[in-house]
Design an enzyme around this catalytic site. Structure first.
Site, PDB file in Angstrom:
ATOM      1  CB  THR A   1     -29.489  -4.904  36.827  1.00 36.57           C
ATOM      2  OG1 THR A   1     -30.663  -5.726  36.866  1.00 36.57           O
ATOM      3  CG2 THR A   1     -29.020  -4.621  38.243  1.00 36.57           C
TER       4      THR A   1
ATOM      5  CE  LYS B   1     -32.713  -7.387  39.384  1.00 37.31           C
ATOM      6  NZ  LYS B   1     -32.522  -7.333  37.944  1.00 37.31           N
TER       7      LYS B   1
ATOM      8  CE  LYS C   1     -24.996  -5.857  36.395  1.00 36.13           C
ATOM      9  NZ  LYS C   1     -26.143  -5.727  35.467  1.00 36.13           N
TER      10      LYS C   1
END
Length: 305
Positions: A105, A181, A250
């Site tokens: 990711t 994503k 994150k």
């Protein structure tokens, strides 16, 4: 967008280098070995490499050795690690790989930069982040979000079939898979925060958390997110972490940055960022995202159980 379900193992194994054997990567690499592919594995810490060698993989001493395989799959933590380990002119110039599948990711900006850099060295680049926690990876049931040149996605499809339940093809531009994503993870973390606040509200007024979760998952919100994370919040079960809270921060940061670049306000993401920072400040960074439930309880004066 096209969707392809698992069709079975490839008839002919591919020559694969696999870089990054964290909780997700080691399960994914194991499925490639079991499917009959030749897999050369590299990781900074040796224990996962040893475990996979016992399954039939080969150990690569350096990322460059893994990059000697025809197809390279990487599953690394974030933009910084991908940049440090793989976006190196000398490494790519010497690589034998014809295609690199980045399953981490990462930001859409990194995907664009990586695709351009790989193209300069004659290496195809496919972005293929996944949906699913470590238990889903272990079962080979990941949903794979793939984007890149269609012929390249066709070539690596046997790898996706070994690691996942279905593959969603999202277009020719690799960064589209990363946008998908990031969007999904933003919604997932939003749901966990909403569950956390609702649970704190219910408990503060005398309703048991497990009763609320049963009601939610049995009526308006069926499915694995509300049932799974709801039960973890109700039971205060945050370890071992299948999706660490620091990684949630994150991902929310990636969503905020992508929104700012596209001039799309994301006010809920800003609230999530602060909730995640608060949780980390109280020592929950390495616990599961469900530990947002503890943060919501603490705000309400319930403290930790």
């Amino acid at each position: 967008m096209s969707v392809e379900a698992k069709a079975g193992s490839a008839a002919v194994g591919l020559d694969v280098g696999f870089i990054g054997l964290g909780g997700m990567g080691r399960e994914m690499a194991a499925h490639l070995v079991k499917a009959g592919h030749r897999v050369r594995v590299w990781n900074r810490s040796p224990a996962p490499v040893t475990a996979l060698v016992e399954l039939g993989a080969e150990a690569a001493a350096t990322p460059a050795e893994a990059m000697a395989a025809d197809v390279v799959v990487s599953m690394l933590a974030d933009d910084a690690v991908v940049t440090e380990l793989l976006l190196d002119e000398q490494l790519l110039a010497a690589a034998g790989a014809s295609v690199h599948v980045n399953m981490a990711t990462v930001s859409p900006e990194l995907a664009r930069r990586a695709a351009e850099l790989h193209q300069r060295h004659g290496i195809g680049y496919v972005a293929a982040p996944v949906l699913g926690r470590t238990d889903v990876a272990a079962a080979g049931n990941l949903s794979i979000l793939a984007a890149g040149e269609s012929s390249l996605v066709d070539r690596v499809a046997p790898l996706f079939e070994a690691m996942g339940r279905q593959t969603y093809r999202l277009g020719e531009r690799p960064e589209l898979a990363n946008i998908a994503k990031i969007s999904v993870n933003f919604m997932l973390i939003s749901a966990i925060e909403a569950l956390s606040e609702a649970t704190a509200l219910a408990e503060a007024n005398g309703l048991a958390a497990d009763q609320l979760v049963e009601l939610l998952s049995g009526t308006l919100f069926p499915g694995p997110v509300y049932a799974g994370y709801g039960s973890m919040i109700a039971e205060r079960r945050y370890d071992p972490a299948a999706f660490r809270l620091v990684l949630g921060l994150k991902d929310v940061g990636l969503a905020l940055n992508a929104g700012a670049a596209a001039k799309v306000p994301m006010p809920i993401a800003s609230v999530l960022r602060d909730a995640l920072i608060e949780s980390i400040a109280h020592g929950d960074g390495e616990r599961d995202l469900a530990a947002l439930g503890e943060t919501a309880r603490r705000r309400g004066g319930a403290g930790q159980g």
